[in-house]
Design a protein around this motif. Structure first.
Motif, PDB file in Angstrom:
ATOM      1  N   ARG A 150      -5.273  23.426  37.338  1.00 32.74           N
ATOM      2  CA  ARG A 150      -6.263  22.349  37.333  1.00 32.74           C
ATOM      3  C   ARG A 150      -7.465  22.705  38.214  1.00 32.74           C
ATOM      4  N   LYS A 151      -7.199  23.285  39.385  1.00 36.32           N
ATOM      5  CA  LYS A 151      -8.291  23.656  40.282  1.00 36.32           C
ATOM      6  C   LYS A 151      -9.165  24.733  39.651  1.00 36.32           C
ATOM      7  N   ALA A 152      -8.531  25.717  39.012  1.00 33.53           N
ATOM      8  CA  ALA A 152      -9.295  26.770  38.344  1.00 33.53           C
ATOM      9  C   ALA A 152     -10.122  26.200  37.201  1.00 33.53           C
ATOM     10  N   CYS A 153      -9.554  25.234  36.494  1.00 31.56           N
ATOM     11  CA  CYS A 153     -10.257  24.611  35.370  1.00 31.56           C
ATOM     12  C   CYS A 153     -11.457  23.804  35.847  1.00 31.56           C
ATOM     13  N   LYS A 154     -11.271  23.007  36.889  1.00 36.92           N
ATOM     14  CA  LYS A 154     -12.342  22.147  37.390  1.00 36.92           C
ATOM     15  C   LYS A 154     -13.517  22.956  37.939  1.00 36.92           C
ATOM     16  N   THR A 155     -13.225  24.107  38.528  1.00 43.56           N
ATOM     17  CA  THR A 155     -14.278  24.916  39.152  1.00 43.56           C
ATOM     18  C   THR A 155     -14.710  26.099  38.289  1.00 43.56           C
ATOM     19  N   LYS A 156     -14.107  26.231  37.091  1.00 47.20           N
ATOM     20  CA  LYS A 156     -14.434  27.331  36.171  1.00 47.20           C
ATOM     21  C   LYS A 156     -14.170  28.695  36.802  1.00 47.20           C
ATOM     22  N   GLU A 157     -13.091  28.796  37.579  1.00 46.67           N
ATOM     23  CA  GLU A 157     -12.732  30.053  38.237  1.00 46.67           C
ATOM     24  C   GLU A 157     -11.786  30.854  37.331  1.00 46.67           C
TER      25      GLU A 157
ATOM     26  N   CYS B 184      -8.796  19.997  31.165  1.00 43.97           N
ATOM     27  CA  CYS B 184      -8.065  20.375  32.372  1.00 43.97           C
ATOM     28  C   CYS B 184      -6.764  19.569  32.436  1.00 43.97           C
TER      29      CYS B 184
ATOM     30  N   TYR C 287      -6.345  32.213  43.908  1.00 48.63           N
ATOM     31  CA  TYR C 287      -7.459  31.438  43.367  1.00 48.63           C
ATOM     32  C   TYR C 287      -8.746  32.122  43.808  1.00 48.63           C
ATOM     33  N   GLY C 288      -9.407  32.799  42.858  1.00 47.45           N
ATOM     34  CA  GLY C 288     -10.561  33.606  43.236  1.00 47.45           C
ATOM     35  C   GLY C 288     -10.102  34.759  44.106  1.00 47.45           C
TER      36      GLY C 288
END
Length: 230
Positions: free
Chosen positions: A122-129, A92, A107-108
């Protein structure tokens, strides 16, 4: 106690004029992580001094020649990083050194403002979105000063009551030169096939047009554009 100032007073924020940040330069590397820069000018009224301020930020590229290939990283938002031994790592992104450059991101199923594109990734990577993208290069609530493309989410419903999911049709917003008769209008369009859900439980398909680019054009040019999309 009386305090007297000697010489020029300390300049306040009003004594400094800044130009907007210029565009980011191309990444210094084509097939792996590199650096990109942007600049702005700062004029100090008190001293008459003109300075150029620079910002740098990391950038990440992949290509068919490697070492970071197009399919090197599979996870949402992951970036390909090459260490000193030319070993690839997928991770990430770290956004600590990335300057603020507000974007409106999806995002989602949520649309919100992020400090920069890196924070969205980074947020998408951390949450696998897997569903994330940049919608606009500005805060979500900010409207453009000049003619530009903005988001326009809506649901299409046909005469039979069959409806689509929410679609970003796009919308042209902003001002044009008032000295000539120009209108902010779409100049590029894209056809998409959408599935419509009908009241009786059946499904049907419909081809719709969405706006992909806007520009200030004349009324005659608008009529030509309408002919192309009808």
């Amino acid at each position: 106690v009386t305090v007297e100032s000697v010489g020029k007073p300390c300049p306040s924020k009003e004594d400094k004029k800044e130009t907007p940040w210029g565009p980011w330069s191309s990444c210094s590397e084509k097939c792996k992580q590199g650096t990109q820069t942007r600049q702005r000018k700062i004029f100090h009224n008190a001293t008459g001094e003109l300075k150029v301020e620079s910002q740098s930020a990391p950038c990440y590229n992949t290509c068919s020649k490697g070492p970071c290939y197009n399919d090197s990283c599979k996870g949402p938002g992951e970036i390909c990083i090459v260490d000193r031994d030319d070993v690839l790592h997928c991770r990430c992104p770290s956004c600590e050194d990335v300057p603020e450059s507000l974007i409106c991101g999806l995002y989602g199923s949520v649309v919100q403002t992020f400090l920069n594109e890196c924070e969205l990734r980074r947020k998408a990577c951390k949450t696998k979105e897997p569903a994330f993208e940049v919608l606009e290069r500005r805060a979500c609530e900010t409207k453009p000063v000049n003619c530009d493309l903005v988001r326009n989410f809506d649901v299409y419903t046909d005469d039979n009551g069959c409806s689509s999911d929410t679609i970003n049709f796009g919308k042209c917003d902003g001002t044009c030169d008032k000295t000539v008769k120009l209108c902010c209008s779409g100049i590029q369009f894209k056809s998409i096939n959408v599935v419509l859900n009908c009241p009786n439980g059946s499904k049907t398909e419909k081809e719709l047009n969405i706006i992909t680019e806007c520009r200030c054009i004349t009324a005659d040019e608008i009529d030509v554009q309408k002919m192309h999309i009808t």
